[in-house]
Write an enzyme that holds these catalytic residues in place. Structure first.
Site, PDB file in Angstrom:
ATOM      1  N   ASP A 102      30.174  39.194  41.342  1.00 25.15           N
ATOM      2  CA  ASP A 102      31.612  38.938  41.428  1.00 25.15           C
ATOM      3  C   ASP A 102      31.964  37.628  40.729  1.00 25.15           C
ATOM      4  O   ASP A 102      32.996  37.516  40.080  1.00 25.15           O
ATOM      5  CB  ASP A 102      32.060  38.846  42.895  1.00 25.15           C
ATOM      6  CG  ASP A 102      31.996  40.204  43.581  1.00 25.15           C
ATOM      7  OD1 ASP A 102      31.604  41.180  42.906  1.00 25.15           O
ATOM      8  OD2 ASP A 102      32.328  40.287  44.768  1.00 25.15           O
ATOM      9  N   GLU A 112      30.482  36.272  38.162  1.00 24.21           N
ATOM     10  CA  GLU A 112      30.476  36.462  36.710  1.00 24.21           C
ATOM     11  C   GLU A 112      31.714  37.245  36.259  1.00 24.21           C
ATOM     12  O   GLU A 112      32.307  36.954  35.220  1.00 24.21           O
ATOM     13  CB  GLU A 112      29.199  37.199  36.286  1.00 24.21           C
ATOM     14  CG  GLU A 112      27.975  36.312  36.373  1.00 24.21           C
ATOM     15  CD  GLU A 112      26.668  37.090  36.406  1.00 24.21           C
ATOM     16  OE1 GLU A 112      25.699  36.621  35.834  1.00 24.21           O
ATOM     17  OE2 GLU A 112      26.623  38.184  37.019  1.00 24.21           O
ATOM     18  N   TYR A 113      32.100  38.226  37.083  1.00 23.67           N
ATOM     19  CA  TYR A 113      33.301  39.003  36.764  1.00 23.67           C
ATOM     20  C   TYR A 113      34.533  38.086  36.765  1.00 23.67           C
ATOM     21  O   TYR A 113      35.327  38.098  35.830  1.00 23.67           O
ATOM     22  CB  TYR A 113      33.462  40.135  37.780  1.00 23.67           C
ATOM     23  CG  TYR A 113      34.726  40.955  37.582  1.00 23.67           C
ATOM     24  CD1 TYR A 113      34.764  42.006  36.680  1.00 23.67           C
ATOM     25  CD2 TYR A 113      35.892  40.651  38.287  1.00 23.67           C
ATOM     26  CE1 TYR A 113      35.925  42.741  36.480  1.00 23.67           C
ATOM     27  CE2 TYR A 113      37.056  41.371  38.102  1.00 23.67           C
ATOM     28  CZ  TYR A 113      37.068  42.417  37.200  1.00 23.67           C
ATOM     29  OH  TYR A 113      38.227  43.127  37.004  1.00 23.67           O
ATOM     30  N   ASP A 114      34.625  37.285  37.814  1.00 18.26           N
ATOM     31  CA  ASP A 114      35.755  36.351  37.913  1.00 18.26           C
ATOM     32  C   ASP A 114      35.798  35.408  36.713  1.00 18.26           C
ATOM     33  O   ASP A 114      36.868  35.059  36.219  1.00 18.26           O
ATOM     34  CB  ASP A 114      35.671  35.532  39.206  1.00 18.26           C
ATOM     35  CG  ASP A 114      36.036  36.372  40.429  1.00 18.26           C
ATOM     36  OD1 ASP A 114      35.643  35.988  41.539  1.00 18.26           O
ATOM     37  OD2 ASP A 114      36.713  37.412  40.254  1.00 18.26           O
ATOM     38  N   LYS A 152      39.196  37.602  53.346  1.00 19.20           N
ATOM     39  CA  LYS A 152      39.263  38.647  52.327  1.00 19.20           C
ATOM     40  C   LYS A 152      37.998  39.482  52.483  1.00 19.20           C
ATOM     41  O   LYS A 152      36.895  39.025  52.185  1.00 19.20           O
ATOM     42  CB  LYS A 152      39.328  38.035  50.929  1.00 19.20           C
ATOM     43  CG  LYS A 152      39.477  39.083  49.843  1.00 19.20           C
ATOM     44  CD  LYS A 152      39.829  38.445  48.522  1.00 19.20           C
ATOM     45  CE  LYS A 152      40.282  39.469  47.504  1.00 19.20           C
ATOM     46  NZ  LYS A 152      39.251  40.453  47.165  1.00 19.20           N
ATOM     47  N   GLU A 187      41.214  47.577  54.645  1.00 18.44           N
ATOM     48  CA  GLU A 187      39.915  47.617  53.991  1.00 18.44           C
ATOM     49  C   GLU A 187      38.950  48.499  54.765  1.00 18.44           C
ATOM     50  O   GLU A 187      38.779  48.348  55.972  1.00 18.44           O
ATOM     51  CB  GLU A 187      39.388  46.175  53.966  1.00 18.44           C
ATOM     52  CG  GLU A 187      38.683  45.756  52.745  1.00 18.44           C
ATOM     53  CD  GLU A 187      39.507  45.743  51.469  1.00 18.44           C
ATOM     54  OE1 GLU A 187      40.758  45.854  51.523  1.00 18.44           O
ATOM     55  OE2 GLU A 187      38.885  45.630  50.412  1.00 18.44           O
TER      56      GLU A 187
END
Ligand code: IVH
Length: 666
Positions: A35, A37-39, A120, A220
């Site tokens: 996550d 790296e994605y961010d 979250k 969620e």
């Protein structure tokens, strides 16, 4: 400086890359990057888009949410889009968010921007459509506009009630008719604000309050960490595919064609919002979520309201501290503007609301290069390999060194200098290398030294032991200095003002060879004072702290000597039995002593042998005699009395606020 051509090129590549990772994550449940790296990719994209607004692409990652549905489940058009959230990473980003809200609404400084704050959850969002209090449809987010119909699957989730529970907040039992019409009825127009609808539930013909004719609860679907572990264990036993993490396990379990497979999976649900609604049971985010909770849907207990940025950040830190102990994975804290009329005015930009933001936790794993492997020699001669890393931020902390534990760990990871590695930092645990990404490389493995890098003596592992040790004993300067550091440390003699740096400095000056030298430092008062960083007062304090230890506790003194296998507890056990250090020595060196020693509770053959070895070495005897000429520990008399903690095992977990771990143990 980035040129326009470079920016256009990079934006094209980022759009493709982010789309690929969206598909891997949302549609295929097989993410290839973390996550964090994605961010980082999204952040790079957004920075370029902000700098070159005219280069924003039609297929910009900011114009799409998630990925289109995979196909085997039927599609559902969301009446109201299921949106994403903008991210905040630093405290300033949160302050900026509030400032933006303030500016947009043109609020004076003295009007507080009340926010809600809640974890979250790292799951997958799901929209539950209730008509007159009865569940009629459940859908995944999909691309935000079109999701997948997972109604049959969600009906197997215990947290999701078939019928909403009448609540005191609602003021009467729900006697609404069973579901009528299809899920497509009673929709608000897109972009139309829900708060323009009446705020009180309609009255049924017999005068009792009904549930809203349409109420989509959003939240969620997730899997608890323990349930995920158990599921993977079962999968492994059955020879089936293992899930990478709880989120993927939840996604894979929910999006099943056969709902009986979902039924066998431990899925949970937490509500955090709503979609299309015919009327609302409150005027604030907080009140509506509380109403949803009162209808029987789970809401996270850490859902609160805050008045100031400071208060919001305190809640963030509280949740961050709880993170490791929570039963499910979370990756940040979500803040939402509490007043719904303000939410309506703020509206949306592209894929995310202006009235909400996700304050993400720093990534706790990161990739970097192993630049060197250094060997440290410890107090007992143990050779510990330490990885020197290209500095990388992990969990908000810059990590440049990492322990590799021992020779076996290096072999297990197969690491060599130059390898790309994954570093992990969990809570206050020391950083570790958890994966080697260059494993398949053909370069030769790291050669663990067979000589001590400090003194050149041979280094070997004893039979059946993993640790390699320097055989140089006290001729090894590294061992000597480590023993001195141990001697003065908090758990040993605890000499205040004599830290590791000072020990090293005095050792290198030749002032300290063995522990007794510490008690002779008073003769060097003028020399110390002449050193940089010392004043009359600090020298006096140091010498006073040393003098205060002239009659030390005998057990601490024994432990401070750093004899192998003689830890703090063993030292106490030995003194309880022998009262004085001279008596212990007599016994440890006598012919028949071993038998007597081994009788003591808690004393095993390793300790007996270590004591015999210690006193067998003339150098050690000299150190011992020299030390006991400087200090005189009183007889070790233990008065035993039962107390409320006797016989109990006490474990400290988490971080302590008012004292150190060692103090608490003492
Ligand atoms: S609110 C319009 N609250 O995070 C705002 N989302 O990155 C919609 N998520 O799609 C989201 N916990 O699936 C909200 N407490 C929470 C959340 C939460 C997890 C997910 C949700 C959303 C994604 C956005």
């Amino acid at each position: 400086m980035t040129t326009e051509a470079e920016a256009a090129n990079r934006l094209l590549r980022l759009a493709r890359e982010i789309a690929k990772h969206n598909r891997l994550y949302h549609t295929l449940d097989t993410p290839e990057i973390s996550d964090g790296e994605y961010d980082a990719l999204v952040r790079e994209n957004n920075a370029l888009e902000a700098e070159f607004p005219h280069l924003v692409r039609e297929d910009s990652p900011n114009k799409a949410v998630g990925a289109a549905p995979a196909g085997h489940l039927s599609k559902v058009n969301h009446a109201k889009p299921m949106l994403s959230l903008d991210n905040a990473f630093a405290d300033e980003d949160v302050a900026d968010f509030v400032a933006r809200v303030r500016r947009f609404l043109n609020l004076p400084e003295d009007v507080p921007v009340v926010l809600t704050a809640e974890p979250k959850i790292d799951g997958l969002s799901c929209s539950l459509r209730y008509e007159h209090g009865v569940l009629v449809q459940a859908a995944t987010r999909g691309d935000g506009q079109v999701g997948e119909d997972v109604t049959a699957n969600v009906r197997t989730v215990a947290d999701v009630p078939e019928r909403l529970k009448p609540s005191p907040l609602q003021g009467g039992a729900a006697t609404g008719p069973s579901p009528r019409g299809s899920a497509a009825q009673h929709r608000l127009g897109e972009g139309e604000s829900a708060v323009t609808q009446p705020l009180t539930p309609a009255l049924s013909p017999d005068g009792e309050r009904e549930f809203p004719s349409v109420f989509e609860i959003r939240g969620e679907i997730y899997m608890a960490k323990a349930d995920f572990e158990a599921l993977n264990a079962t999968q492994e036993a059955k020879g089936e595919k293992l899930f990478a993490n709880p989120r993927n396990a939840a996604a894979g379990s929910l999006r099943q064609k056969d709902a009986s497979v979902t039924a066998a999976r431990p899925l949970r649900f937490l509500a955090h919002g709503w979609g299309e609604v015919s009327d609302l049971p409150g005027e604030t985010q907080y009140d509506v979520i509380k109403a949803i909770e009162s209808w029987g849907l789970p809401v996270d207990p850490r859902f609160i309201r805050t008045d100031t940025v400071e208060e919001t950040l305190i809640h963030y830190r509280t949740i961050e501290a709880l993170r490791a102990d929570l039963p499910f994975d979370i990756d940040g804290v979500v803040y939402k503007v509490d007043r719904l009329d303000w939410q309506a005015r703020l509206g949306f930009v592209a894929k995310a609301p202006r009235w909400a933001i996700a304050h993400k936790f720093p990534a706790e794993r990161a990739e970097t290069t192993l630049e060197a492997i250094a060997i440290q020699v410890g107090r007992t001669g143990k050779l510990t390999p330490v990885g020197r890393l290209k500095p990388v931020t992990v969990g908000g902390v810059v990590v440049s060194n990492v322990t590799l534990h021992n020779r076996d760990e290096i072999a297990r990871l197969g690491v060599r200098v130059g390898d790309r590695v994954v570093v992990q930092r969990a809570g206050d645990v020391i950083p570790q290398i958890v994966d080697n990404l260059s494993r398949d490389d053909t370069r030769p493995p790291f050669a663990f030294p067979d000589h001590c890098p400090e003194c050149g003596s041979e280094a070997q592992a004893e039979e059946g032991e993993v640790d390699v040790r320097c055989t140089g004993g006290l001729i090894c300067p590294a061992q000597r200095v480590e023993r001195l550091k141990h001697f003065v440390s908090r758990t040993a003699l605890d000499i205040e003002g004599l830290g590791e740096k000072t020990i090293l400095e005095f050792f290198e000056l030749g002032w300290l060879h063995s522990p007794a030298d510490i008690f002779r430092l008073k003769a060097r008062r003028a020399d110390i004072l002449a050193r940089e960083g010392w004043q009359e007062k600090s020298v006096d304090n140091l010498l006073a702290a040393i003098e205060a230890k002239r009659s030390p506790d005998a057990a601490r003194l024994l432990f401070a000597l750093g004899i192998r296998h003689v830890g703090a507890v063993t030292a106490r056990d030995l003194l309880k039995a022998f009262v004085t250090l001279p008596r212990l020595r007599t016994l440890a060196t006598s012919e028949t002593g071993a038998e007597e020693l081994i009788q003591i509770d808690g004393i095993g053959p390793a300790v007996v042998e270590a004591l015999a070895d210690f006193f067998h070495e003339p150098h050690n005897v000299a150190v011992w005699d020299d030390l006991l000429a400087q200090v005189s520990p009183p007889d070790y008399i233990v008065e035993t009395r039962a107390s409320s903690v006797s016989g109990k095992t006490i474990v400290f977990t988490g971080s302590l606020e008012t004292m150190s771990r060692d103090e608490a143990k003492a």
